[in-house]
Write a protein that holds these residues in place. Structure first.
Motif, mmCIF file in Angstrom:
data_model
loop_
_atom_site.group_PDB
_atom_site.id
_atom_site.type_symbol
_atom_site.label_atom_id
_atom_site.label_comp_id
_atom_site.label_asym_id
_atom_site.label_seq_id
_atom_site.Cartn_x
_atom_site.Cartn_y
_atom_site.Cartn_z
ATOM 1 N N LEU A 1 0.839 -1.203 0.000
ATOM 2 C CA LEU A 1 0.000 0.000 0.000
ATOM 3 C C LEU A 1 0.874 1.252 0.000
ATOM 4 O O LEU A 1 0.621 2.196 -0.746
ATOM 5 C CB LEU A 1 -0.937 -0.011 1.206
ATOM 6 N N ARG A 2 1.935 1.259 0.811
ATOM 7 C CA ARG A 2 2.866 2.400 0.815
ATOM 8 C C ARG A 2 3.528 2.564 -0.547
ATOM 9 O O ARG A 2 3.685 3.686 -1.042
ATOM 10 C CB ARG A 2 3.920 2.215 1.906
ATOM 11 N N LEU A 3 3.918 1.459 -1.177
ATOM 12 C CA LEU A 3 4.525 1.523 -2.508
ATOM 13 C C LEU A 3 3.560 2.142 -3.515
ATOM 14 O O LEU A 3 3.935 3.009 -4.300
ATOM 15 C CB LEU A 3 4.944 0.120 -2.977
ATOM 16 N N VAL A 4 2.305 1.730 -3.476
ATOM 17 C CA VAL A 4 1.306 2.263 -4.415
ATOM 18 C C VAL A 4 1.126 3.763 -4.211
ATOM 19 O O VAL A 4 1.083 4.534 -5.179
ATOM 20 C CB VAL A 4 -0.033 1.504 -4.285
ATOM 21 N N PHE A 5 1.046 4.215 -2.955
ATOM 22 C CA PHE A 5 0.902 5.657 -2.712
ATOM 23 C C PHE A 5 2.150 6.431 -3.142
ATOM 24 O O PHE A 5 2.046 7.546 -3.646
ATOM 25 C CB PHE A 5 0.534 5.946 -1.254
ATOM 26 N N GLN A 6 3.325 5.840 -2.971
ATOM 27 C CA GLN A 6 4.551 6.489 -3.441
ATOM 28 C C GLN A 6 4.535 6.607 -4.973
ATOM 29 O O GLN A 6 4.889 7.652 -5.525
ATOM 30 C CB GLN A 6 5.793 5.701 -2.997
ATOM 31 N N LEU A 7 4.107 5.562 -5.648
ATOM 32 C CA LEU A 7 4.016 5.613 -7.115
ATOM 33 C C LEU A 7 2.994 6.659 -7.561
ATOM 34 O O LEU A 7 3.220 7.374 -8.537
ATOM 35 C CB LEU A 7 3.642 4.239 -7.684
ATOM 36 N N MET A 8 1.884 6.762 -6.837
ATOM 37 C CA MET A 8 0.888 7.780 -7.179
ATOM 38 C C MET A 8 1.491 9.170 -7.058
ATOM 39 O O MET A 8 1.245 10.026 -7.917
ATOM 40 C CB MET A 8 -0.349 7.640 -6.284
ATOM 41 N N ARG A 9 2.296 9.403 -6.023
ATOM 42 C CA ARG A 9 2.976 10.703 -5.891
ATOM 43 C C ARG A 9 3.959 10.912 -7.042
ATOM 44 O O ARG A 9 4.022 11.994 -7.620
ATOM 45 C CB ARG A 9 3.710 10.790 -4.553
ATOM 46 N N ASN A 10 4.702 9.873 -7.385
ATOM 47 C CA ASN A 10 5.683 9.976 -8.479
ATOM 48 C C ASN A 10 5.017 10.321 -9.806
ATOM 49 O O ASN A 10 5.607 11.016 -10.632
ATOM 50 C CB ASN A 10 6.471 8.675 -8.633
ATOM 51 N N TYR A 11 3.811 9.809 -10.025
ATOM 52 C CA TYR A 11 3.090 10.057 -11.278
ATOM 53 C C TYR A 11 2.097 11.214 -11.160
ATOM 54 O O TYR A 11 1.289 11.431 -12.060
ATOM 55 C CB TYR A 11 2.351 8.790 -11.733
ATOM 56 N N SER A 12 2.122 11.938 -10.060
ATOM 57 C CA SER A 12 1.234 13.088 -9.822
ATOM 58 C C SER A 12 -0.245 12.707 -9.910
ATOM 59 O O SER A 12 -1.054 13.431 -10.491
ATOM 60 C CB SER A 12 1.546 14.220 -10.815
ATOM 61 N N ILE A 13 -0.597 11.574 -9.332
ATOM 62 C CA ILE A 13 -1.998 11.153 -9.256
ATOM 63 C C ILE A 13 -2.549 11.639 -7.924
ATOM 64 O O ILE A 13 -2.049 11.263 -6.861
ATOM 65 C CB ILE A 13 -2.141 9.615 -9.348
ATOM 66 N N ASP A 14 -3.567 12.473 -7.968
ATOM 67 C CA ASP A 14 -4.193 13.018 -6.771
ATOM 68 C C ASP A 14 -5.236 12.026 -6.266
ATOM 69 O O ASP A 14 -6.238 11.780 -6.948
ATOM 70 C CB ASP A 14 -4.837 14.358 -7.114
ATOM 71 N N SER A 15 -5.014 11.452 -5.083
ATOM 72 C CA SER A 15 -5.956 10.458 -4.563
ATOM 73 C C SER A 15 -7.332 11.072 -4.295
ATOM 74 O O SER A 15 -8.326 10.358 -4.240
ATOM 75 C CB SER A 15 -5.415 9.794 -3.298
ATOM 76 N N GLY A 16 -7.412 12.392 -4.171
ATOM 77 C CA GLY A 16 -8.693 13.067 -3.996
ATOM 78 C C GLY A 16 -9.572 13.011 -5.238
ATOM 79 O O GLY A 16 -10.772 13.240 -5.157
#
Length: 159
Positions: free
Chosen positions: A84-99
């Motif tokens: 889960l931490r890896l997925v959130f880090q990748l989302m930050r790297n790709y500028s994906i806003d979880s909101g």
């Protein structure tokens, strides 16, 4: 990269949608028109993060969350939040806003476990996991195995 109805042979079909310039442009035009009429749009595509980022630029306002759901399932079933931490880090790297993501742990009676980012173009990409490196393919298979083992009747928690 996937495509819509293109047959390279009678038995092999591919899909052309995410990442194709016409698909991105069509998404942007539709989303823009809906916003002009006072509405909002969302997409329901299980995409790798790079395609998701491209489709969201000027396109749909929201996206169904196929990204974190398998990671939440893995964390809940195994008690280990590293994926889960890896997925959130990748989302930050790709500028994906979880909101922007429409979250639901599971909207069907199944574990979908798509993990689209770890297949296709990223299948051979190395990812840091548990102090080592796993390819996207290996990581996807590991998460599938862990979730299937954790969801079996014999593995359920006892009270």
């Amino acid at each position: 990269m996937p495509t819509v109805c293109s047959a390279s042979s009678a038995t092999q079909w591919t899909v052309l949608w995410a990442g194709h310039p016409l698909s991105v442009t069509a998404n942007q035009l539709i989303a823009d028109m809906v916003r002009k009429l006072g509405g909002f749009t969302f997409e329901e595509l299980a995409l790798p993060l790079d395609d998701m980022r491209e489709m969201s630029r000027g396109g749909p306002d929201l996206s169904y969350d196929f990204v974190t759901r398998p990671a939440y399932d893995d964390a809940l079933l195994t008690g280990d939040a590293e994926f889960l931490r890896l997925v959130f880090q990748l989302m930050r790297n790709y500028s994906i806003d979880s909101g922007r993501l429409i979250h639901a742990l599971q909207n069907h009676d199944e574990l979908t476990m798509g993990l689209a980012h770890f297949a296709g173009a990223h299948a051979d990409e190395p990812f840091a996991f548990r102090g080592g490196q796993l390819s996207g393919r290996q990581l996807r298979e590991l998460v599938h195995r862990r979730c299937m083992a954790g969801s079996s009747v014999n593995a359920r928690p006892t009270t």
